[in-house]
Design an enzyme around this catalytic site. Structure first.
Site, PDB file in Angstrom:
ATOM      1  N   GLU A  68       0.852  -1.195   0.000  1.00  0.00           N
ATOM      2  CA  GLU A  68       0.000   0.000   0.000  1.00  0.00           C
ATOM      3  C   GLU A  68       0.887   1.244   0.000  1.00  0.00           C
ATOM      4  O   GLU A  68       1.586   1.513   0.969  1.00  0.00           O
ATOM      5  CB  GLU A  68      -0.901  -0.015   1.244  1.00  0.00           C
ATOM      6  CG  GLU A  68      -1.736   1.248   1.407  1.00  0.00           C
ATOM      7  CD  GLU A  68      -2.496   1.285   2.742  1.00  0.00           C
ATOM      8  OE1 GLU A  68      -2.843   0.214   3.289  1.00  0.00           O
ATOM      9  OE2 GLU A  68      -2.733   2.397   3.236  1.00  0.00           O
ATOM     10  N   ARG A  79      -0.344  10.285   0.762  1.00  0.00           N
ATOM     11  CA  ARG A  79      -0.147  11.461   1.621  1.00  0.00           C
ATOM     12  C   ARG A  79       1.110  12.242   1.268  1.00  0.00           C
ATOM     13  O   ARG A  79       1.373  13.275   1.849  1.00  0.00           O
ATOM     14  CB  ARG A  79      -0.190  11.067   3.100  1.00  0.00           C
ATOM     15  CG  ARG A  79       0.967  10.297   3.603  1.00  0.00           C
ATOM     16  CD  ARG A  79       0.731   9.833   5.020  1.00  0.00           C
ATOM     17  NE  ARG A  79      -0.187   8.711   5.054  1.00  0.00           N
ATOM     18  CZ  ARG A  79      -0.323   7.872   6.082  1.00  0.00           C
ATOM     19  NH1 ARG A  79       0.367   8.073   7.180  1.00  0.00           N
ATOM     20  NH2 ARG A  79      -1.145   6.855   6.034  1.00  0.00           N
ATOM     21  N   LYS A 127     -10.840  -1.621   6.361  1.00  0.00           N
ATOM     22  CA  LYS A 127      -9.652  -1.337   7.157  1.00  0.00           C
ATOM     23  C   LYS A 127     -10.136  -0.926   8.546  1.00  0.00           C
ATOM     24  O   LYS A 127     -11.123  -0.188   8.666  1.00  0.00           O
ATOM     25  CB  LYS A 127      -8.892  -0.197   6.491  1.00  0.00           C
ATOM     26  CG  LYS A 127      -7.818   0.463   7.355  1.00  0.00           C
ATOM     27  CD  LYS A 127      -6.939   1.360   6.505  1.00  0.00           C
ATOM     28  CE  LYS A 127      -6.083   2.270   7.364  1.00  0.00           C
ATOM     29  NZ  LYS A 127      -4.892   2.758   6.661  1.00  0.00           N
TER      30      LYS A 127
END
Ligand code: 3PG
Length: 212
Positions: free
Chosen positions: A43, A47, A131
């Site tokens: 992943e 950001r 998640k």
């Protein structure tokens, strides 16, 4: 190799490394190091500005990797990540608009939840894989264990505060598909290009759930 469903994603490996890159140039050697250690699902968070180009490079140059986009917080980011070649999407929380955008890409996705009500909203929309974030801060293993009673159909990838020490306890829960974390990609190893260390950390994590 690309997962068609979130269950396919869960089956790939017990741990999904969460990668925060400052420089997209490190993406390919990093992904190769993780794959060499036995962790194909990666992943890459959006950001940082390096996130999208890193996803593009890994998707194009590391055939053994299954690269996804993390920290997807807007519908636009979901579409951009899909265009860049992401194989799955992960968000820290969820709104109806974000869920629809992620579902609209056709990719498997793990929307973030931290409460029973948030999980119920997603189940109502037909989404069973989520998640659990921020895992340790939101209640950790006791919360997930408590949710497995009333919501047995929900499966989670706990992320946020997961370590090699507590990962086995999470993975032992029936409603945990895999765990995620940043511990596999320490900033100093990325900065110095210590890929052997990343591979060693990945191998330890891959061994947390022996492959069938
Ligand atoms: C995430 O984005 O999923 C988390 O910030 C990762 O949390 P960690 O650094 O505690 O693994």
């Amino acid at each position: 190799m690309k997962p068609r469903t979130s269950d396919d994603l869960f089956a790939l490996a017990p741990v999904v490394p969460v990668v925060v890159l400052q420089d997209a140039a490190t993406a390919v050697p990093l992904a190769r190091a993780l794959v060499a250690g036995g962790l194909p699902a990666i992943e890459v968070t959006l950001r940082t500005g390096a996130g999208l180009p890193a996803i593009e490079r890994i998707a194009a140059e590391v055939p053994g990797a299954v690269v996804g986009a993390g920290t997807v917080t807007t519908p636009e980011q979901a579409a951009d990540a899909a265009k860049a070649g992401a194989a799955f999407l992960v968000s820290p929380g969820c709104t109806p608009g974000l869920r629809q955008a992620m579902a609209g890409t056709g990719l498997p996705f793990l929307p973030g939840v931290a409460t029973a009500s948030e999980a119920l909203s997603l189940l109502e929309a037909g989404v069973t894989a989520m998640k659990f974030f921020p895992a340790e801060a939101a209640g950790g293993r006791p919360l997930l264990k408590a949710l497995s009673g009333p919501l047995p159909q929900a499966r989670f990838c706990p992320t946020g505060g997961i370590t090699p020490a507590n990962a086995p306890d999470y993975l032992a829960l029936p409603n945990v598909g895999c765990v995620g974390g940043t511990w596999l990609t320490p900033g100093d190893a990325l900065a110095s290009g210590d890929w052997a260390r990343v591979t060693a950390l990945a191998a330890e994590a891959a061994a947390l759930r022996p492959s069938a």
